[in-house]
Design a protein around this motif. Structure first.
Motif, PDB file in Angstrom:
ATOM      1  N   ALA A  65       0.817  -1.220   0.000  1.00 35.17           N
ATOM      2  CA  ALA A  65       0.000   0.000   0.000  1.00 35.17           C
ATOM      3  C   ALA A  65       0.847   1.264   0.000  1.00 35.17           C
ATOM      4  N   ALA A  66       2.026   1.218   0.595  1.00 34.07           N
ATOM      5  CA  ALA A  66       2.881   2.408   0.668  1.00 34.07           C
ATOM      6  C   ALA A  66       3.375   2.844  -0.708  1.00 34.07           C
ATOM      7  N   GLN A  67       3.383   1.939  -1.673  1.00 33.31           N
ATOM      8  CA  GLN A  67       3.869   2.271  -3.011  1.00 33.31           C
ATOM      9  C   GLN A  67       2.743   2.709  -3.961  1.00 33.31           C
ATOM     10  N   ALA A  68       1.498   2.583  -3.542  1.00 38.54           N
ATOM     11  CA  ALA A  68       0.357   2.935  -4.400  1.00 38.54           C
ATOM     12  C   ALA A  68       0.206   4.447  -4.500  1.00 38.54           C
ATOM     13  N   ILE A  69      -0.064   4.916  -5.705  1.00 34.45           N
ATOM     14  CA  ILE A  69      -0.283   6.338  -5.967  1.00 34.45           C
ATOM     15  C   ILE A  69      -1.594   6.477  -6.723  1.00 34.45           C
ATOM     16  N   THR A  70      -2.433   7.403  -6.285  1.00 31.09           N
ATOM     17  CA  THR A  70      -3.696   7.647  -6.974  1.00 31.09           C
ATOM     18  C   THR A  70      -3.639   8.988  -7.684  1.00 31.09           C
ATOM     19  N   PHE A  71      -3.862   8.956  -8.987  1.00 31.08           N
ATOM     20  CA  PHE A  71      -3.936  10.172  -9.789  1.00 31.08           C
ATOM     21  C   PHE A  71      -5.407  10.532  -9.942  1.00 31.08           C
ATOM     22  N   LYS A  72      -5.748  11.751  -9.618  1.00 33.93           N
ATOM     23  CA  LYS A  72      -7.133  12.221  -9.666  1.00 33.93           C
ATOM     24  C   LYS A  72      -7.430  12.884 -10.995  1.00 33.93           C
ATOM     25  N   ASN A  73      -8.654  12.719 -11.475  1.00 37.96           N
ATOM     26  CA  ASN A  73      -9.142  13.395 -12.684  1.00 37.96           C
ATOM     27  C   ASN A  73      -8.247  13.165 -13.897  1.00 37.96           C
ATOM     28  N   VAL A  74      -7.913  11.923 -14.183  1.00 39.35           N
ATOM     29  CA  VAL A  74      -7.049  11.624 -15.329  1.00 39.35           C
ATOM     30  C   VAL A  74      -7.794  11.929 -16.630  1.00 39.35           C
ATOM     31  N   PRO A  75      -7.076  12.406 -17.640  1.00 38.38           N
ATOM     32  CA  PRO A  75      -7.735  12.706 -18.919  1.00 38.38           C
ATOM     33  C   PRO A  75      -8.076  11.428 -19.674  1.00 38.38           C
ATOM     34  N   GLU A  76      -9.184  11.469 -20.407  1.00 40.38           N
ATOM     35  CA  GLU A  76      -9.558  10.295 -21.193  1.00 40.38           C
ATOM     36  C   GLU A  76      -9.083  10.442 -22.627  1.00 40.38           C
ATOM     37  N   GLY A  77      -8.935   9.297 -23.286  1.00 41.15           N
ATOM     38  CA  GLY A  77      -8.525   9.291 -24.677  1.00 41.15           C
ATOM     39  C   GLY A  77      -7.064   9.633 -24.885  1.00 41.15           C
ATOM     40  N   GLU A  78      -6.238   9.399 -23.870  1.00 44.66           N
ATOM     41  CA  GLU A  78      -4.814   9.723 -23.955  1.00 44.66           C
ATOM     42  C   GLU A  78      -3.983   8.658 -23.245  1.00 44.66           C
ATOM     43  N   TRP A  79      -2.716   8.559 -23.652  1.00 44.03           N
ATOM     44  CA  TRP A  79      -1.744   7.739 -22.928  1.00 44.03           C
ATOM     45  C   TRP A  79      -1.338   8.522 -21.694  1.00 44.03           C
ATOM     46  N   PHE A  80      -1.399   7.883 -20.543  1.00 40.48           N
ATOM     47  CA  PHE A  80      -1.012   8.523 -19.290  1.00 40.48           C
ATOM     48  C   PHE A  80       0.491   8.316 -19.109  1.00 40.48           C
ATOM     49  N   PRO A  81       1.276   9.382 -19.066  1.00 39.64           N
ATOM     50  CA  PRO A  81       2.743   9.262 -19.167  1.00 39.64           C
ATOM     51  C   PRO A  81       3.464   8.900 -17.868  1.00 39.64           C
TER      52      PRO A  81
END
Length: 101
Positions: A65-81
């Protein structure tokens, strides 16, 4: 992708759909081995991941759990870099995910 001289500017192999896994059920077989994620549908959704190379301290070699990161409001239709090993189902609400390298 495109940041280093030895990397192409496009996805070249190992393209597959992603089924997020629960943090407490991770196995080495679930690893995406340093892939980036295409977010098909998000509608301001979240993407919870474990970055590539993260390991836990439990002795199993798997991240926790300590290594988990949550990205909020990710854009759709794109590669997440962000290069990741796991997409977690615990807080991921984005759908139609694809991994590639």
């Amino acid at each position: 992708m495109g940041q280093y001289a030895n990397q192409p500017d496009f996805i070249t192999n190992d393209i597959k759909t992603v089924t997020p896994v629960a943090l407490n059920a991770l196995t080495a077989a679930d690893s995406l081995n340093g892939s980036i994620i295409y977010v098909g549908t998000s509608s301001s959704a979240d993407l919870q991941v474990i970055p590539a190379g993260a390991t836990g301290s439990s002795g199993s070699g798997l991240p926790g759990a300590a290594q988990a990161i949550t990205f909020k409001n990710v854009p759709e239709g794109e590669w997440f870099p962000v290069v990741v090993d796991y997409v977690l189902s615990n807080a991921t609400t984005a759908t139609d995910l694809v991994a590639g390298k």
